[in-house]
Design a protein around this motif. Sequence first.
Motif: not given
Length: 262
Positions: A199-226
């Motif tokens: 796909s494209h830069g703006v669309f992919l970035q917005q998709a990632m933001i929508q998957l992650i924003e407003n979540n309260n769990r955070y791990t490294l190196p993998l991040r678990g987001h409900p």
Amino acid sequence: MDAIATPPLYQFGRPKRIHLVRHALGIHNVEPEKSRDPLTSFEFFDAQLSPPSWQQVLEQRKYVRESGLLDKIELVIVSPMSRTLQTAVGIFGGENQPDRLDVTHVEMDEISTTFKSRPPIIAYELCRERMGKYECDKRGSISQYRSRFPAVDFSLIENEDDVLWDPNERETFEAVKARAIKFIKWLWERKEEEIAVVSHGVFLQQAMIQLIENNNRYTLPLRGHPINLGRNLNCFLLIDDDDPCSRFKNCEFRSVIIAHER
């Protein structure tokens, strides 16, 4: 934000791995960032890949084959634009394509007519770039694309010509976010468990933001987001990336695992 241990994948049901890929460098990407005005010119209509970008495509093609990723991916979803179609066919296309890095636009289009793709490649309008005003984001006719890219399945595209692009108004980020959410849910409901999306830069970035924003769990190196994918699923997003919401580079791969907790 409190760190938690990332649960092992066996604790999840029906994990789905998504490989997000931005198209290689297009001719519109070499325009100065300080001014987007030239992109309203018909010169950039449905922008093709720039000549140097074939090196990006063929290096990623080599990667997916040598890493074994090509054998795992069950499906490729691609935006119906020349630059994304060229990137998808160049990376995931048949074995009879050349491995040299100086292949031209014409050669790659000719090569794409000689094979059936493995894995299948399906064009889908929902994962297009932010639309409107810029000629680079206006697509051509589907019959032209079918002729140039016969290995790609265009059956999900409803309109022959581009009825979504508006010459006077740029699509809002809110509209792009809504498309991204709808697209993610559509991917989740498909039967395939390993999918690549070109796909494209703006669309992919917005998709990632929508998957992650407003979540309260955070791990490294993998991040678990409900995340909420509907139907009361308790889902997690696992991302192997330190900065998943940053802008995708041209031809960059970024992989995520979406799964619901048992």
